[in-house]
Every structure is written in C-alpha cells, then in structure tokens.
Scaffold this motif. Structure first.
Motif, PDB file in Angstrom:
ATOM      1  N   SER A 294       0.815  -1.216   0.000  1.00  0.00           N
ATOM      2  CA  SER A 294       0.000   0.000   0.000  1.00  0.00           C
ATOM      3  C   SER A 294       0.844   1.260   0.000  1.00  0.00           C
ATOM      4  CB  SER A 294      -0.891   0.007   1.238  1.00  0.00           C
ATOM      5  OG  SER A 294      -0.076   0.032   2.382  1.00  0.00           O
ATOM      6  N   LEU A 295       0.162   2.365  -0.172  1.00  0.00           N
ATOM      7  CA  LEU A 295       0.804   3.670  -0.050  1.00  0.00           C
ATOM      8  C   LEU A 295       0.497   4.208   1.336  1.00  0.00           C
ATOM      9  CD1 LEU A 295      -0.226   5.095  -3.515  1.00  0.00           C
ATOM     10  CD2 LEU A 295       2.059   4.368  -2.784  1.00  0.00           C
ATOM     11  N   GLN A 296       1.497   4.798   1.941  1.00  0.00           N
ATOM     12  CA  GLN A 296       1.282   5.298   3.285  1.00  0.00           C
ATOM     13  C   GLN A 296       1.537   6.799   3.373  1.00  0.00           C
ATOM     14  OE1 GLN A 296       1.525   3.143   6.843  1.00  0.00           O
ATOM     15  NE2 GLN A 296       3.524   4.043   7.289  1.00  0.00           N
ATOM     16  N   TYR A 297       0.592   7.486   3.942  1.00  0.00           N
ATOM     17  CA  TYR A 297       0.711   8.926   4.123  1.00  0.00           C
ATOM     18  C   TYR A 297       0.692   9.264   5.603  1.00  0.00           C
ATOM     19  CZ  TYR A 297      -0.808   8.680  -0.726  1.00  0.00           C
ATOM     20  OH  TYR A 297      -0.932   8.373  -2.050  1.00  0.00           O
ATOM     21  N   ASP A 298       0.854  10.533   5.897  1.00  0.00           N
ATOM     22  CA  ASP A 298       0.865  10.944   7.295  1.00  0.00           C
ATOM     23  C   ASP A 298      -0.137  12.078   7.516  1.00  0.00           C
ATOM     24  OD1 ASP A 298       1.341  11.776   9.829  1.00  0.00           O
ATOM     25  OD2 ASP A 298       3.508  11.978   9.610  1.00  0.00           O
ATOM     26  N   PRO A 299      -1.359  11.730   7.868  1.00  0.00           N
ATOM     27  CA  PRO A 299      -2.417  12.726   8.008  1.00  0.00           C
ATOM     28  C   PRO A 299      -2.050  13.802   9.033  1.00  0.00           C
ATOM     29  CG  PRO A 299      -3.322  10.512   8.237  1.00  0.00           C
ATOM     30  CD  PRO A 299      -1.836  10.374   8.187  1.00  0.00           C
ATOM     31  N   ARG A 300      -1.330  13.386  10.043  1.00  0.00           N
ATOM     32  CA  ARG A 300      -0.980  14.353  11.069  1.00  0.00           C
ATOM     33  C   ARG A 300      -0.080  15.446  10.499  1.00  0.00           C
ATOM     34  NH1 ARG A 300       1.856  12.797  16.682  1.00  0.00           N
ATOM     35  NH2 ARG A 300       2.729  14.857  17.070  1.00  0.00           N
ATOM     36  N   GLU A 301       0.846  15.045   9.654  1.00  0.00           N
ATOM     37  CA  GLU A 301       1.706  16.046   9.041  1.00  0.00           C
ATOM     38  C   GLU A 301       0.873  16.945   8.127  1.00  0.00           C
ATOM     39  OE1 GLU A 301       4.714  14.649   6.429  1.00  0.00           O
ATOM     40  OE2 GLU A 301       5.706  16.610   6.338  1.00  0.00           O
ATOM     41  N   LEU A 302      -0.050  16.331   7.445  1.00  0.00           N
ATOM     42  CA  LEU A 302      -0.947  17.084   6.580  1.00  0.00           C
ATOM     43  C   LEU A 302      -1.608  18.206   7.386  1.00  0.00           C
ATOM     44  CD1 LEU A 302      -1.494  16.460   3.628  1.00  0.00           C
ATOM     45  CD2 LEU A 302      -3.351  14.962   4.302  1.00  0.00           C
ATOM     46  N   GLY A 303      -2.127  17.841   8.543  1.00  0.00           N
ATOM     47  CA  GLY A 303      -2.779  18.821   9.404  1.00  0.00           C
ATOM     48  C   GLY A 303      -1.809  19.877   9.884  1.00  0.00           C
ATOM     49  N   ALA A 304      -0.639  19.432  10.289  1.00  0.00           N
ATOM     50  CA  ALA A 304       0.346  20.367  10.829  1.00  0.00           C
ATOM     51  C   ALA A 304       0.771  21.368   9.760  1.00  0.00           C
ATOM     52  CB  ALA A 304       1.557  19.600  11.355  1.00  0.00           C
ATOM     53  N   VAL A 305       1.048  20.873   8.571  1.00  0.00           N
ATOM     54  CA  VAL A 305       1.471  21.768   7.491  1.00  0.00           C
ATOM     55  C   VAL A 305       0.336  22.719   7.116  1.00  0.00           C
ATOM     56  CG1 VAL A 305       2.197  21.897   5.084  1.00  0.00           C
ATOM     57  CG2 VAL A 305       3.182  20.170   6.589  1.00  0.00           C
ATOM     58  N   ALA A 306      -0.871  22.183   7.084  1.00  0.00           N
ATOM     59  CA  ALA A 306      -2.023  23.030   6.759  1.00  0.00           C
ATOM     60  C   ALA A 306      -2.141  24.175   7.761  1.00  0.00           C
ATOM     61  CB  ALA A 306      -3.297  22.198   6.748  1.00  0.00           C
ATOM     62  N   ALA A 307      -2.053  23.836   9.027  1.00  0.00           N
ATOM     63  CA  ALA A 307      -2.185  24.866  10.061  1.00  0.00           C
ATOM     64  C   ALA A 307      -1.044  25.870   9.979  1.00  0.00           C
ATOM     65  CB  ALA A 307      -2.222  24.220  11.441  1.00  0.00           C
ATOM     66  N   LYS A 308       0.150  25.350   9.787  1.00  0.00           N
ATOM     67  CA  LYS A 308       1.309  26.228   9.717  1.00  0.00           C
ATOM     68  C   LYS A 308       1.166  27.198   8.551  1.00  0.00           C
ATOM     69  CE  LYS A 308       6.225  26.097  10.110  1.00  0.00           C
ATOM     70  NZ  LYS A 308       5.929  27.483   9.718  1.00  0.00           N
ATOM     71  N   THR A 309       0.738  26.663   7.436  1.00  0.00           N
ATOM     72  CA  THR A 309       0.556  27.498   6.250  1.00  0.00           C
ATOM     73  C   THR A 309      -0.526  28.546   6.496  1.00  0.00           C
ATOM     74  OG1 THR A 309       1.085  25.557   4.923  1.00  0.00           O
ATOM     75  CG2 THR A 309       0.140  27.445   3.773  1.00  0.00           C
ATOM     76  N   LEU A 310      -1.599  28.117   7.127  1.00  0.00           N
ATOM     77  CA  LEU A 310      -2.688  29.053   7.416  1.00  0.00           C
ATOM     78  C   LEU A 310      -2.188  30.208   8.280  1.00  0.00           C
ATOM     79  CD1 LEU A 310      -5.658  29.841   7.264  1.00  0.00           C
ATOM     80  CD2 LEU A 310      -6.081  28.403   9.272  1.00  0.00           C
ATOM     81  N   PHE A 311      -1.432  29.882   9.302  1.00  0.00           N
ATOM     82  CA  PHE A 311      -0.926  30.942  10.185  1.00  0.00           C
ATOM     83  C   PHE A 311       0.030  31.863   9.440  1.00  0.00           C
ATOM     84  CE2 PHE A 311      -2.144  28.005  13.719  1.00  0.00           C
ATOM     85  CZ  PHE A 311      -3.099  28.855  14.249  1.00  0.00           C
ATOM     86  N   ASP A 312       0.888  31.279   8.628  1.00  0.00           N
ATOM     87  CA  ASP A 312       1.789  32.099   7.816  1.00  0.00           C
ATOM     88  C   ASP A 312       0.980  33.085   6.989  1.00  0.00           C
ATOM     89  OD1 ASP A 312       4.169  31.152   8.651  1.00  0.00           O
ATOM     90  OD2 ASP A 312       4.538  29.824   6.951  1.00  0.00           O
ATOM     91  N   TYR A 313      -0.041  32.556   6.376  1.00  0.00           N
ATOM     92  CA  TYR A 313      -0.871  33.381   5.506  1.00  0.00           C
ATOM     93  C   TYR A 313      -1.570  34.485   6.300  1.00  0.00           C
ATOM     94  CZ  TYR A 313      -4.322  34.598   1.966  1.00  0.00           C
ATOM     95  OH  TYR A 313      -5.086  35.275   1.068  1.00  0.00           O
ATOM     96  N   ILE A 314      -2.116  34.097   7.434  1.00  0.00           N
ATOM     97  CA  ILE A 314      -2.801  35.080   8.286  1.00  0.00           C
ATOM     98  C   ILE A 314      -1.844  36.192   8.689  1.00  0.00           C
ATOM     99  CG2 ILE A 314      -3.783  35.442  10.594  1.00  0.00           C
ATOM    100  CD1 ILE A 314      -5.148  32.734  10.348  1.00  0.00           C
ATOM    101  N   GLU A 315      -0.614  35.803   8.967  1.00  0.00           N
ATOM    102  CA  GLU A 315       0.372  36.790   9.411  1.00  0.00           C
ATOM    103  C   GLU A 315       0.922  37.607   8.247  1.00  0.00           C
ATOM    104  OE1 GLU A 315       3.041  34.208  11.424  1.00  0.00           O
ATOM    105  OE2 GLU A 315       1.623  33.835  13.065  1.00  0.00           O
TER     106      GLU A 315
END
Lengths: 336, 336
Positions: A294-315
């Motif tokens: 199978s292919l394995q991803y990391d949803p937690r990283e997905l969330g972390a990067v999403a949040a980090k990006t959102l904050f960057d954008y907000i700032e």
DNA sequence: TTGAAAGCGCTAACAA
DNA sequence: TTGTTAGCGCTTTCAA
C-alpha cells in the motif's frame, strides 16, 4: 444541582495597581512588544506567575480584531474509515495551533448545507479555516473564497488561488502502479469510490500515468469507480475475477478491506491466485492477512502543514499555493 | 500567495448612525431585550438584513463575560472504535450548541497531561465543558471541579457533585444477561477492556447483577478483564472454549469483533457451538455474520442531552446530577 | 522607559 | 420608548 459560580478574575488593571505601574507597562511586559525596563518586566512576570493572572483572550481579541481560534471544517457524516484520517489531521492542526496560542473550533458540514460554516465565518468567530477535504464541485471552497477569510484546504481543488495542502497522490499512485508492473503485473483492476471526491480523480490519474510510463494500455473494462457500498465493491471484485486480472488496486483502505473480504469468501488465494494493493493505508489494513502492499501517508503532518501554512498566511507571509507532501510505498506479501 | 485581506466590517455604531438612532436601540432590536417600538425594531432588523450586519461575538462576549463557545474534551489517542462514538456525541452537542448560538472548541487530552484543557479553561476561552468520557481516577474531572467552570461528563464518576450523563449500562447489561439466562445460557464468559474506564466497571456490575437476579453464581474463572489488545481477546476466547462456556459476552464492539474473528479462525460455529453477544453495538458489528445480539445506545442523544444540561446549568437552572439514558436490547441470531 | 487616553464593538444601568 | 454613559479587559498611539 445549580450553578452559583462566582469566579473572581484578576485583570490587567489589578496587576498594574498592585505593582503601582500602568496597564500599558504590564501589557508590554507580557507581550514583549515595545521597550520596557528589564527590572519592571521581571517584577510583572513574577507577579503574574504568583497570582496566576491570565489575560483575557476575548478582550485581547477585541482590541486586536482577532479571535485566537481557527475553524476545522469536516463533513458531518464522515464514514467510519474517514474518521481516523480527520482525527489525525486534527492532532497535527492542534499541535501547531497550541504553539500559536490558538484553539480549534469545529464545524460539521452537512452534505447539503454549510450553514454552520457560514455562521462561524460570517460571525467572525475564527481567524481562519482549514477545510478537511475537497469535492470536485465544492460549495465550501467557493463560499470561503468569497467571504475572503484566510483558509487552506487539505486536498486539491481546481478553483484558482486556493491554498492547498495535499499528499502527492499522483506521484504515489503512479509509482506504485509502475512498480507492480515492473514486478510482472499485466492486467489490473482498479476499484475506487466516488468521483465527486477530488482525491479519487487524482488517484485515477496517477494510476493512468503509471500505466502509460510502462507502456500499458488503460483497460476501461477493469476500472470500477463510484463504488460506495460494500455490494459495489463485491460486484467489482467478481467482475475482475471473471476478467482474469492479475492484481486488484483499491483506492482506499475500506474498499481494500472489503475486496479482501470478498476474495476470502470466494476462496481466492492472495497473492497466489490474485494480487491486491491499496492506494491508501490505515490501521484497518494492519491486521489483515496477508500483509497488504500500500501507499502510506501521514495525516498528522498534513494537518500540521495546513495549520502552519494558514498561520503564515494570516500573518501576511508569502506562502506556496500548493504543497504536496511525501509518501511511502509499502511492499508487502499481498503482491509477492 | 499572500494575504492582502481588507475586510470592512460594519458595526453597531454604523447601523445606529445610518438609522439616526442610538446604539442601545439597535442593540435592543437585535437582542429582543428591553422595550422597543415595533416600528423602530422593524427598521433596524430590515437594515441589518439588507446590509448583512453581524454583531461581533467577541465584543458581545466581552461585554457579557461570555465566549459563546463550549469545550468538547476527548482523549487525543482514541482508538478507532471510540471515534465514531465521539463523533456522534459531537453531532448531538453541535446541534444543541448551534441552537444557542454557541460553537464547539475541541480539546484533545493526552493520556498523561491535560495541559491543553487547562489552557482553554484557565484562559476562559469557553463558558463550559463537556468531558467525553470518564476514568476511574480522573484528573480531568478533578481539575474541572477545582476550576469551578460549569461542566458535565459523558459517563459516570464517583466524584461528588458532578453532572453526569450516561447510558444506563447497569440496567442494560443486567437485562441482557438475565434474558440470555432465561433463554437457557448457563455458563458465561465475560471479556472486557480496561478497568480504568468507568464504563467497564459499570458493565461488569450489570453483568453480576443479572447473574444474581437469576440465581447464578459468578464464575471468576471466566471473567477476563483488561483485555486491551487483540491477543488478549484471543487468549480469553481460547480459555473460554476450554472452559466450555455456553456464551461469550463482550463488553464492547471491538472486543466482540475480535472474538468473532477468533471463533471463525477456530472454526467454532456461532451460535450452534457457542453463543456470543455484545454490551455495545456499532457499525462495526453490522455486517458480521451471524447478526449479533447486543445492546444499542444512541451517542448522539448522549451528546445532545449533555449539551442541553450544560446550558441549563450555565443559565442557572436546576439540573439533575445524574441522567441515565435508555437503550435497546437487540436479540439476534448469535444467541439463538 | 513609562503612562494617559482613546478605542476595539458590544451591553446594561440609569435617565429622560 | 429611546438615549446617555459607563464599562467589559485588553492594545496602541502619542506624549512625557
């Protein structure tokens, strides 16, 4: 029982008065903004610590036009297999949010109405939104764009100017497909879910590219999309068996799980009689026999990067419009 | 991409000015509090509608010392089987919250630290808390009590003066046990999870009472608690088979699922050779063959009642300290 | 380095 | 019935 709660809250004014200084100074000591004497700062910080004063986020928010909350929007009727994914994403988001002193407001989106999301956004209860998944025709994305609130989506979308954080499904599916071909597979069946979900379209494309890379023709007879129910999957498996495919590729963990169940029922040996692999791995496939490629991803990283990006954008920082995260190919017994 | 967002927000002052009236009047028109002329009220409401003015919850909150948020606290590392339960509870909470113009802030509680919950509560980011599950020794319950924030727990606790919303596990388990005995079962095995969870202790008690009701002695040899992993469950099943029990009672859906898997592996026919039933039903058991006798609860109602009770309490109304919700006994083929 | 004062957008006495 | 005014607890100019 009834509530006779009398909370006595200490405010910044109390701190100022107790220390014989102004509110401004206290504020500066806390925020670190502006100049302030080292000694005064220490006095303030110590006092705050001892009397465990906590600045009111509401007041701070009002003064700064911020809420210190972000919204995490997910479908209300997520099926069982999607929940762990969202849960892990949320853990990633939460970790980042906490580090920014933010909290997470959840919005459950109905199939047919995003009224609650609208409420949250229009009422300005949050400073930004992370949308948990995307659809091909996505009302929510459109609404968020129009509302001009900062937001990022987990997944991909064809809408322009939307910040997207996604796994590199195309590359991943393409690679797994290629590898299986190189290992001898000639005839694939592909079983996938709703084509309304962007991710399924993307995986399909990755599969097609993998075939193309290896010079194999796409065989539409053996592509079974929009399999939503177990019976759909079972029917697809039956057909695949009749068509004598070498390998069944499943677009997600649930489908794969169901397909395996069907193969067991039919007493079809994996991988001797037929191979099977999944474009998405989860706990669900962990205890299955044989172990599943199978292919394995990391949803937690997905969330972390999403949040980090959102904050960057907000700032106000510049951010990438599309970030693709990496994956792992797990080659297991199911395709030996 | 970067954020050049310029939101022009219209405030209550703008509305007042545009209409040539005072902010107070506008406020009254919106809230419905205090006397106001029918005509003025209509004028205000119309204007608001047209210019889609939205009062700022932050400002409102500051003025009223409210946040219009409640906290939904759940374990961060919930296992796959617990997620749908929490999800459904949250739907119930969300429905009630929305009707009160409240939103939900989630707090993920680590096994060993409730730092995030503390932050949320101490910072007064919410007006109340719903705790998603209880432990026998529950730090969180204790913390919430001390902090004096309004809160309710889903589940039961031995702590005094805590508002609890729970299913009536004792009665339910007692009833199912009784019924099975009346239908001829003599020797039970009971397989359950961690005794740190209140719910498991409660179910155990219900089971014991059911036995007692029917004058059957508790057989400690066949009570297998603290089965956390699949291997624990399998071992318990093996032992139960050796002990020649008539029926295996499982405390939750996952355990039951695993037990069934084990029985299949061992080629033990259900219900011919052995019966099996579960004290908790979920989607997980839906597609299992044969259909499984079980107890059925409604997590969504649990959430809804919890939220409703919390709001009642916050508003100063008198509430029951403990509410027990009802259940259904589903008698299926697995115990025929 | 510090402080006074205005303001964030709303509610709620108290008056009129 | 409506308005004036003073907060809610913080930040942030602008002066000192």
């Amino acid at each position: 029982m009834s509530n006779d709660n009398v909370q006595e809250k200490i405010t910044i004014a109390d701190v100022a008065e107790a220390l014989g200084i102004s509110k401004t100074t206290v504020s500066r000591a806390i925020s670190g903004k502006g100049r302030i004497g080292e000694e005064t700062r220490k006095r303030v910080l110590d006092f705050i610590e001892e009397n465990n004063y906590r600045p009111s986020p509401t007041a701070k928010g009002l003064a700064e036009s911020k809420t210190y909350n972000i919204c995490w929007a997910i479908p209300r009727d997520s099926n069982v297999t999607a929940l762990p994914f969202f849960q892990r994403c949320m853990i990633g988001i939460s970790d980042v949010a906490v580090s920014k002193d933010y909290d997470i407001l959840v919005s459950m989106i109905y199939e047919d109405s995003n009224a609650q999301l609208k409420r949250i956004v229009n009422n300005r209860k949050v400073d930004g939104v992370v949308l948990g998944r995307t659809l091909v025709k996505d009302e929510n994305v459109r609404f968020l764009k129009e509302s001009r609130i900062p937001f990022v989506v987990i997944g991909s979308t064809s809408e322009k100017n939307v910040i997207q954080i996604d796994n590199d499904h195309i590359k991943a599916c393409r690679e797994l497909t290629s590898i299986l071909i190189m290992k001898g597979t000639k005839r694939f069946a592909l079983i996938g879910g709703s084509l309304e979900h962007v991710v399924n379209k993307t995986r399909l494309r990755g599969f097609e590219e993998g075939l193309k890379d290896q010079g194999i023709e796409l065989d539409n007879e053996n592509v079974f999309m929009n399999c939503e129910k177990e019976s759909d999957v079972e029917r697809a498996v039956e057909q695949a068996l009749r068509n004598n495919v070498d390998c069944i590729l499943c677009m997600d963990d649930l489908i794969c799980y169901e397909a395996i169940g069907k193969l067991h029922k039919e007493n079809v040996a994996i991988p001797d009689k037929i191979k099977i692999a999944s474009f998405y791995n989860s706990q669900m496939l962990e205890n299955v026999q044989p172990s599943i490629t199978s292919l394995q991803y990391d949803p937690r990283e997905l969330g972390a990067v999403a949040a980090k990006t959102l904050f960057d954008y907000i700032e106000g920082n510049d951010v990438e419009e599309k970030v693709l995260l990496s994956y792992e190919v797990l080659l297991k017994n199911s395709t030996q």
